[in-house]
Design a protein around this motif. Structure first.
Motif, short mmCIF file in Angstrom:
data_model
loop_
_atom_site.label_atom_id
_atom_site.label_comp_id
_atom_site.label_asym_id
_atom_site.label_seq_id
_atom_site.Cartn_x
_atom_site.Cartn_y
_atom_site.Cartn_z
N ALA A 227 0.83 -1.20 0.00
CA ALA A 227 0.00 0.00 0.00
C ALA A 227 0.87 1.26 0.00
O ALA A 227 0.56 2.25 -0.68
CB ALA A 227 -0.94 0.00 1.20
N ALA A 228 1.95 1.25 0.77
CA ALA A 228 2.86 2.40 0.80
C ALA A 228 3.52 2.60 -0.56
O ALA A 228 3.71 3.74 -1.02
CB ALA A 228 3.91 2.20 1.89
N ASN A 229 3.87 1.51 -1.22
CA ASN A 229 4.49 1.60 -2.55
C ASN A 229 3.51 2.18 -3.56
O ASN A 229 3.87 3.06 -4.37
CB ASN A 229 4.94 0.20 -2.98
N ASP A 230 2.25 1.73 -3.52
CA ASP A 230 1.24 2.26 -4.43
C ASP A 230 1.03 3.76 -4.20
O ASP A 230 0.90 4.54 -5.16
CB ASP A 230 -0.09 1.52 -4.24
N TYR A 231 0.99 4.18 -2.95
CA TYR A 231 0.79 5.60 -2.64
C TYR A 231 1.94 6.44 -3.20
O TYR A 231 1.73 7.49 -3.80
CB TYR A 231 0.68 5.80 -1.14
N PRO B 51 11.81 -4.57 -2.97
CA PRO B 51 12.37 -3.42 -3.69
C PRO B 51 12.09 -2.10 -2.98
O PRO B 51 11.25 -2.01 -2.09
CB PRO B 51 11.64 -3.47 -5.04
N VAL B 52 12.79 -1.07 -3.41
CA VAL B 52 12.60 0.28 -2.88
C VAL B 52 11.19 0.76 -3.20
O VAL B 52 10.62 0.44 -4.25
CB VAL B 52 13.65 1.23 -3.49
N LEU B 53 10.60 1.54 -2.29
CA LEU B 53 9.26 2.08 -2.50
C LEU B 53 9.28 3.17 -3.56
O LEU B 53 10.18 4.01 -3.60
CB LEU B 53 8.72 2.66 -1.19
N MET C 185 8.84 0.74 -8.71
CA MET C 185 8.16 -0.18 -9.63
C MET C 185 6.85 -0.67 -9.01
O MET C 185 6.70 -0.69 -7.79
CB MET C 185 9.06 -1.39 -9.94
N GLU C 186 5.94 -1.02 -9.89
CA GLU C 186 4.66 -1.56 -9.45
C GLU C 186 4.84 -3.04 -9.12
O GLU C 186 5.03 -3.86 -10.01
CB GLU C 186 3.59 -1.37 -10.53
N THR C 187 4.77 -3.36 -7.85
CA THR C 187 4.95 -4.74 -7.42
C THR C 187 4.31 -4.93 -6.06
O THR C 187 4.16 -3.98 -5.29
CB THR C 187 6.45 -5.11 -7.34
N SER C 188 3.91 -6.14 -5.81
CA SER C 188 3.39 -6.49 -4.48
C SER C 188 4.30 -7.50 -3.81
O SER C 188 3.93 -8.11 -2.80
CB SER C 188 1.97 -7.07 -4.61
#
Length: 366
Positions: A224-228, A282-284, A287-290
């Motif tokens: 969720a943090a990555n998506d934000y 991976p780093v936030l 890239m789009e990944t879960s």
């Protein structure tokens, strides 16, 4: 009250400074009116009594007061009046030329400086000295998000965040929450950049991440943090983070890392610190990944966990392994003296020193 409401309301308990800022804003028109009246009286008196009573230097503090408390448009108007006064004095030869022009140059320099400061405040949409009060308020909110919650008997936690070069803002920040089902969640985040340069991104992300923390399952926090972060589309939008969640009733925990230095755990049975090498993602914001794997474990009585940012172990002229060994040595010395205050001591003796932001979280169980 929901968890998001608790996170949003908690910084407002900062008390004294918040009340002072609120009162200043409520009586803002009084400050402006008083300043305008004083300037009008001083200018009138100065023109009628010049130069026998009023020295030229008295107009410098007048220019400073106007620059501090008035909006940018009014500041320019006041300064035009002051320049007109000097022009009248020059035409009527109310004073000797050298003294007049010397005072004029000093006044113009002060005016230029105050207009520059006022323009920077105008960019915020605020006037007078309230811009600085707003920044202080934002800094306090950032620190409030990182306050560790009260823990049940047998559990202890400390954090220490030290910005580079003693700045007020840091690219490293902490968010923490204790859920209703008695789970402690802590996230340590390192935003790209450092000090004041990363402060604005830290302010935004700390509020967003604090809202996410505890509002979803621990395994969902880093995705969720990555998506934000991806949605922000920042030019320098990446960040590293490590997320720790522990069930305070049983000691069962899970750790997930997003390009962040790995956690270090102290096992009371072996009497040594070990690096937790698993659970790396991976780093936030890149890239789009879960794919943010987690590592599971259990904290027994006597165990401890250490979370830290790269400023604690990295230095340009120092190999990374040496920085890690240095940190582990500092952590080893805490075993005999106890873990109280260890977060601050380890942070203060970090490899980067004052050249980088650094942060440490220590969690232990007795």
């Amino acid at each position: 009250m929901t968890q998001l409401e608790v996170v949003a309301a908690r910084p407002m308990t900062f008390g004294t400074r918040q009340r002072v800022v609120s009162r200043l804003r409520r009586h803002e028109h009084v400050w402006i009116s008083t300043t305008l009246v004083l300037i009008a009286l001083a200018a009138t008196w100065g023109i009628t009594r010049w130069p026998a009573v009023v020295p030229w230097s008295s107009f410098v503090p007048l220019a400073v007061v106007a620059g501090l408390f008035l909006p940018l448009g009014m500041i320019r108007g006041v300064y035009l009046v002051l320049v007109a006064c000097f022009t009248v004095a020059a035409v009527l030869k109310l004073h000797d030329k050298e003294s007049l022009w010397g005072s004029m140059v000093i006044l113009l320099v002060v005016m230029a400086l105050m207009v520059t400061v006022a323009r920077s405040r105008a960019r915020l949409g605020v006037q007078g000295s309230l811009g600085e009060s707003m920044l202080v308020d934002l800094r306090d909110r950032l620190q409030a998000h990182g306050e560790l919650p009260d823990l049940p008997t047998g559990w202890y936690a400390e954090s220490s965040v030290m910005p580079a070069h003693g700045d007020s803002f840091s690219g490293d920040f902490v968010v923490a929450n204790r859920t209703r089902d008695n789970r402690l969640e802590v996230a340590l985040v390192d935003v790209s950049g450092k000090g004041v340069g990363a402060g604005t991104r830290s302010l935004l992300l700390s509020g967003a991440f604090a809202g996410l923390l505890g509002a979803m399952a621990p395994t969902e926090f880093l995705p969720a943090a990555n998506d934000y972060l991806l949605r922000q589309r920042w030019h320098e939008g990446f960040a590293t983070a490590i997320h720790f969640a522990v069930e305070l009733d049983t000691g069962d925990y899970c750790i997930g890392s997003a390009g962040h230095p790995q956690a270090v755990r102290y096992h009371v049975g072996s009497g040594r610190w070990d690096v937790v090498d698993e659970g790396r993602g991976p780093v936030l914001g890149v890239m789009e990944t879960s794919a943010f794997p987690r590592v599971m474990g259990r904290m027994e009585r006597g165990d401890a966990l250490l979370l830290y940012t790269d400023g604690v172990i990295e230095r340009r002229d120092l190999d990374l392994s040496i920085g890690v060994d240095r940190m582990l040595g500092a952590a080893e010395r805490q075993i005999a003296r106890g873990f109280e205050g260890a977060a601050h001591r380890i942070c203060a003796t970090s490899a980067a020193g004052e050249d980088d932001d650094r942060a440490v979280i220590m969690i232990w169980r007795r």
